[in-house]
Scaffold this motif. Structure first.
Motif, PDB file in Angstrom:
ATOM      1  N   GLY A 128     -15.174 124.553  86.501  1.00 36.61           N
ATOM      2  CA  GLY A 128     -13.815 124.043  86.376  1.00 36.61           C
ATOM      3  C   GLY A 128     -12.790 124.998  86.954  1.00 36.61           C
ATOM      4  O   GLY A 128     -11.697 125.140  86.402  1.00 36.61           O
ATOM      5  N   ARG A 129     -13.119 125.621  88.076  1.00 38.75           N
ATOM      6  CA  ARG A 129     -12.244 126.611  88.695  1.00 38.75           C
ATOM      7  C   ARG A 129     -11.721 126.098  90.027  1.00 38.75           C
ATOM      8  O   ARG A 129     -12.307 125.203  90.653  1.00 38.75           O
ATOM      9  CB  ARG A 129     -12.991 127.941  88.931  1.00 38.75           C
ATOM     10  N   ASN A 130     -10.619 126.670  90.470  1.00 36.07           N
ATOM     11  CA  ASN A 130     -10.033 126.332  91.774  1.00 36.07           C
ATOM     12  C   ASN A 130     -10.048 127.553  92.682  1.00 36.07           C
ATOM     13  O   ASN A 130      -9.797 128.674  92.235  1.00 36.07           O
ATOM     14  CB  ASN A 130      -8.585 125.847  91.612  1.00 36.07           C
ATOM     15  N   LEU A 131     -10.304 127.320  93.953  1.00 39.15           N
ATOM     16  CA  LEU A 131     -10.235 128.363  94.980  1.00 39.15           C
ATOM     17  C   LEU A 131      -9.135 127.970  95.951  1.00 39.15           C
ATOM     18  O   LEU A 131      -9.268 127.006  96.701  1.00 39.15           O
ATOM     19  CB  LEU A 131     -11.575 128.510  95.703  1.00 39.15           C
ATOM     20  N   GLU A 132      -8.033 128.701  95.900  1.00 43.91           N
ATOM     21  CA  GLU A 132      -6.875 128.387  96.726  1.00 43.91           C
ATOM     22  C   GLU A 132      -6.919 129.197  98.024  1.00 43.91           C
ATOM     23  O   GLU A 132      -7.017 130.427  97.991  1.00 43.91           O
ATOM     24  CB  GLU A 132      -5.584 128.706  95.967  1.00 43.91           C
ATOM     25  N   LEU A 133      -6.864 128.475  99.150  1.00 43.50           N
ATOM     26  CA  LEU A 133      -6.889 129.118 100.466  1.00 43.50           C
ATOM     27  C   LEU A 133      -5.511 129.020 101.104  1.00 43.50           C
ATOM     28  O   LEU A 133      -4.912 127.954 101.156  1.00 43.50           O
ATOM     29  CB  LEU A 133      -7.928 128.476 101.379  1.00 43.50           C
ATOM     30  N   ASP A 134      -5.028 130.170 101.575  1.00 35.11           N
ATOM     31  CA  ASP A 134      -3.759 130.211 102.294  1.00 35.11           C
ATOM     32  C   ASP A 134      -4.045 130.883 103.637  1.00 35.11           C
ATOM     33  O   ASP A 134      -3.974 132.110 103.761  1.00 35.11           O
ATOM     34  CB  ASP A 134      -2.724 130.997 101.484  1.00 35.11           C
ATOM     35  N   PRO A 185      -7.167 130.575  88.483  1.00 35.34           N
ATOM     36  CA  PRO A 185      -7.581 130.283  89.859  1.00 35.34           C
ATOM     37  C   PRO A 185      -7.941 131.560  90.620  1.00 35.34           C
ATOM     38  O   PRO A 185      -7.582 132.660  90.228  1.00 35.34           O
ATOM     39  CB  PRO A 185      -6.352 129.622  90.458  1.00 35.34           C
ATOM     40  N   ILE A 186      -8.621 131.365  91.722  1.00 30.58           N
ATOM     41  CA  ILE A 186      -8.933 132.439  92.667  1.00 30.58           C
ATOM     42  C   ILE A 186      -8.249 132.087  93.977  1.00 30.58           C
ATOM     43  O   ILE A 186      -8.310 130.939  94.424  1.00 30.58           O
ATOM     44  CB  ILE A 186     -10.459 132.577  92.859  1.00 30.58           C
ATOM     45  N   ALA A 187      -7.581 133.065  94.576  1.00 28.68           N
ATOM     46  CA  ALA A 187      -6.803 132.785  95.779  1.00 28.68           C
ATOM     47  C   ALA A 187      -7.251 133.703  96.904  1.00 28.68           C
ATOM     48  O   ALA A 187      -7.534 134.888  96.679  1.00 28.68           O
ATOM     49  CB  ALA A 187      -5.315 132.966  95.513  1.00 28.68           C
ATOM     50  N   LEU A 210      -5.078 140.930 107.691  1.00 31.38           N
ATOM     51  CA  LEU A 210      -5.144 141.323 106.290  1.00 31.38           C
ATOM     52  C   LEU A 210      -5.600 140.131 105.457  1.00 31.38           C
ATOM     53  O   LEU A 210      -4.963 139.076 105.466  1.00 31.38           O
ATOM     54  CB  LEU A 210      -3.782 141.813 105.800  1.00 31.38           C
ATOM     55  N   VAL A 211      -6.725 140.280 104.778  1.00 32.78           N
ATOM     56  CA  VAL A 211      -7.284 139.241 103.907  1.00 32.78           C
ATOM     57  C   VAL A 211      -7.151 139.717 102.468  1.00 32.78           C
ATOM     58  O   VAL A 211      -7.549 140.841 102.140  1.00 32.78           O
ATOM     59  CB  VAL A 211      -8.761 138.950 104.244  1.00 32.78           C
ATOM     60  N   LYS A 212      -6.569 138.862 101.598  1.00 32.38           N
ATOM     61  CA  LYS A 212      -6.387 139.201 100.192  1.00 32.38           C
ATOM     62  C   LYS A 212      -7.188 138.225  99.336  1.00 32.38           C
ATOM     63  O   LYS A 212      -7.078 137.005  99.501  1.00 32.38           O
ATOM     64  CB  LYS A 212      -4.921 139.112  99.781  1.00 32.38           C
ATOM     65  N   VAL A 213      -7.996 138.756  98.433  1.00 33.52           N
ATOM     66  CA  VAL A 213      -8.745 137.953  97.468  1.00 33.52           C
ATOM     67  C   VAL A 213      -8.244 138.352  96.092  1.00 33.52           C
ATOM     68  O   VAL A 213      -8.481 139.482  95.637  1.00 33.52           O
ATOM     69  CB  VAL A 213     -10.260 138.191  97.587  1.00 33.52           C
ATOM     70  N   SER A 214      -7.532 137.459  95.420  1.00 37.12           N
ATOM     71  CA  SER A 214      -6.909 137.779  94.130  1.00 37.12           C
ATOM     72  C   SER A 214      -7.485 136.918  93.022  1.00 37.12           C
ATOM     73  O   SER A 214      -7.944 135.802  93.255  1.00 37.12           O
ATOM     74  CB  SER A 214      -5.389 137.580  94.215  1.00 37.12           C
ATOM     75  N   ASP A 215      -7.482 137.501  91.817  1.00 37.88           N
ATOM     76  CA  ASP A 215      -7.969 136.774  90.638  1.00 37.88           C
ATOM     77  C   ASP A 215      -7.082 137.122  89.455  1.00 37.88           C
ATOM     78  O   ASP A 215      -6.183 137.967  89.552  1.00 37.88           O
ATOM     79  CB  ASP A 215      -9.437 137.128  90.360  1.00 37.88           C
ATOM     80  N   ARG A 216      -7.339 136.486  88.338  1.00 34.15           N
ATOM     81  CA  ARG A 216      -6.601 136.721  87.103  1.00 34.15           C
ATOM     82  C   ARG A 216      -7.533 137.256  86.026  1.00 34.15           C
ATOM     83  O   ARG A 216      -7.423 136.903  84.856  1.00 34.15           O
ATOM     84  CB  ARG A 216      -5.941 135.421  86.628  1.00 34.15           C
ATOM     85  N   GLY A 217      -8.461 138.112  86.426  1.00 35.04           N
ATOM     86  CA  GLY A 217      -9.450 138.642  85.489  1.00 35.04           C
ATOM     87  C   GLY A 217      -8.944 139.855  84.730  1.00 35.04           C
ATOM     88  O   GLY A 217      -7.759 140.025  84.490  1.00 35.04           O
ATOM     89  N   ARG A 218      -9.883 140.743  84.419  1.00 38.99           N
ATOM     90  CA  ARG A 218      -9.551 141.898  83.587  1.00 38.99           C
ATOM     91  C   ARG A 218      -8.906 143.017  84.384  1.00 38.99           C
ATOM     92  O   ARG A 218      -8.347 143.951  83.803  1.00 38.99           O
ATOM     93  CB  ARG A 218     -10.822 142.417  82.915  1.00 38.99           C
ATOM     94  N   GLY A 219      -9.006 142.972  85.684  1.00 42.64           N
ATOM     95  CA  GLY A 219      -8.434 144.034  86.508  1.00 42.64           C
ATOM     96  C   GLY A 219      -9.335 145.260  86.575  1.00 42.64           C
ATOM     97  O   GLY A 219     -10.390 145.326  85.923  1.00 42.64           O
TER      98      GLY A 219
END
Length: 521
Positions: free
Chosen positions: A353-359, A394-396, A426-435
């Motif tokens: 139930g996760r989303n992978l957002e591509l920009d 989400p993961i972006a 420059l490629v950025k992979v971001s998440d909302r995890g524990r860091g």
């Protein structure tokens, strides 16, 4: 030359210099004592000359009294005084015989003694005639002798004073010379100490710097590093021992790499067979299975896939450490690489139930790279984001072309990159995890390093994925690092040198334009 020998020689030179200066100072002190002794003797003679002048004056007065009073007692007194003064003058002259510093004084004193002798003889000769001499004749006779004696005595005193002045001048020159020699010796000692310290410290610091560089290189896994051990000093012996130690570590590391590679290859085929068997059983080809059995088989298949990924990571790490990892560098569209790597996680994302957002840019962005290896990096970062963050966070992924090196890049990467005035992707992979805690932001790119959380995360690997990512990025002349995501979580950055697109013909351009897809969100 050994360090201890250099130190001993340096201090031996300093000690020799100090001993030489000390001997010179002692000799100078002896000379000053001699000069002081001479000055004391000269001052004593100066006092004696004053006494002689007083005695002569007394004798002349007694001669005058004898002439005026014609008293026989004065005649005997005058004779006694003249004999006593003659003896004193003889002693003074005797003392000056061996004194080479007062030759002029001795000569003048001899003349004075001669004049005194003439006066004494003349006085004895005139004693019988004093009764018939007129007063004018008497004083003319006495004045002539008195004037000569006084003038000669003044010359004696002057010669004595000149000798005293000469000794004082020598004493002053000796003192100035002593001061000059002391300053020169102190200056030479300071300069020599400084030079010796520089030579010794430089040789020690240079050797320690090399040893430190070698230790850091070995700590980073560069077991081929060797120190220069061609010398014959203490550090050369340390360098030989260091090289021997590193060679042994290299042998053991090679044995470990061979063992890991061999075991990984041996396990790869049976593991693939086990996964295929579990997949066939799930599909019911050997026979029907119920839902519970499918769930257990699915769990077995997932564990096998995770173990398979670990084996692949071990094999890649073994190839990296032995410089056997090959790269097929070609002009590659990173937008397609990112989209392809993202599609591999569609099923897993939907299941969780996760989303992978591509920009991504609307146009192709090119880099000279191995597309499969860059896709491996993207897949690893997406897999980590899924492990360390929970739904529905989400993961972006964002990619962009930038001009110059971005701000915030760690200094260790900034020095490794090429020109700062070129374009980068420059490629950025971001998440909302524990860091990632600050103290682990660099360590997570080292072998087998893992961030310890209070609760163990399911599916957490052994700490090889980011190490492989770092080595792949380094081989491409890029950089990889992590920073905190505002609001929680982490942002992993991949920086690669951008390349210009290859020229294409008009039909290919139309075909490429038709294949372009809008960015996924």
């Amino acid at each position: 030359m050994k360090i201890s020998t250099k130190i001993i020689l340096g201090y031996a030179l300093l000690i020799l210099l100090m001993v030489t200066a000390l001997i010179y100072q002692l000799a100078l002190m002896h000379r000053l004592q001699t000069i002081n002794g001479n000055l004391s003797a000269m001052k004593t003679r100066e006092t004696d000359y004053s006494l002689r002048a007083r005695d002569i004056t007394q004798v002349i007065e007694d001669v005058q009294k004898f002439y005026l009073l014609k008293d026989p007692d004065y005649a005997s007194q005058v004779k006694y005084q003249m004999d006593s003064l003659s003896a004193d003058l003889s002693q003074d002259l005797e003392r000056l015989k061996g004194d080479i510093l007062s030759r002029d004084e001795r000569t003048e004193l001899q003349r004075f003694v001669s004049l005194w002798g003439d006066f004494k003889r003349s006085a004895l000769e005139q004693e019988a005639n004093f009764s018939v001499l007129t007063e004018e004749e008497f004083y003319r006779w006495l004045g002539g002798h008195t004037k000569n004696l006084e003038a000669q005595l003044q010359r004696v005193q002057k010669a004595n004073q000149e000798a005293v002045n000469a000794q004082v001048e020598q004493s002053g020159k000796a003192g100035q010379k002593a001061e000059f020699v002391s300053k020169v010796a102190a200056g030479i000692a300071v300069v020599l100490s400084f030079v010796i310290s520089i030579v010794v410290v430089r040789s020690i610091a240079l050797s320690l710097r090399r040893l430190t560089s070698g230790a850091r290189a070995v700590a980073e896994g560069e077991y081929s590093y060797r120190l220069d051990a061609s010398g014959n000093d203490n550090f050369s012996q340390v360098a030989r021992d260091f090289n021997f130690m590193v060679s042994k570590l290299d042998e053991r590391e090679q044995v470990k790499r061979d063992y890991v590679s061999h075991v990984s290859h041996e396990l790869k085929a049976p593991l693939a067979a086990m996964q295929e068997t579990a997949r066939l059983l799930m599909e019911g080809i050997p026979g029907p299975v119920n839902e519970r059995q499918k769930r257990l088989l699915g769990l077995t298949l997932e564990c096998g896939q995770r173990l398979s990924r670990t084996l692949v990571s071990l094999l890649d790490l073994s190839r990296i450490e032995s410089d056997a990892l090959d790269y097929e560098i070609e002009r590659t569209d990173l937008r397609e690489v990112i989209q392809s790597a993202s599609r591999e996680f569609e099923v897993q994302l939907a299941k969780n139930g996760r989303n992978l957002e591509l920009d991504l840019p609307s146009e192709s962005v090119y880099a000279d790279c191995d597309g499969d290896r860059i896709a491996q990096i993207i897949s690893n970062l997406i897999d980590n984001a899924l492990k360390f963050s929970t739904a529905p966070a989400p993961i972006a992924i964002k990619a962009e072309v930038i001009s110059g090196i971005p701000d915030g890049i760690p200094g260790v990467w900034r020095h490794r990159l090429g020109p700062a005035n070129r374009d980068y992707i420059l490629v950025k992979v971001s998440d909302r995890g524990r860091g990632v805690p600050d103290e682990h932001k660099e360590l997570i790119f080292e072998k087998f390093h893992q961030v310890k959380f209070e609760k163990k995360i399911a599916g957490q690997g052994v700490g090889l994925g980011l190490v492989i990512c770092k080595n792949i990025v380094t081989a491409h002349g890029g950089a990889i690092w992590v920073s905190d995501n505002l609001g929680g979580g982490s942002i992993f950055y991949i920086l690669l040198p951008a390349a210009k697109p290859l020229p294409v013909s008009p039909p290919e351009q139309r075909r490429a334009a038709k294949d372009v897809q809008p960015a996924q969100t």
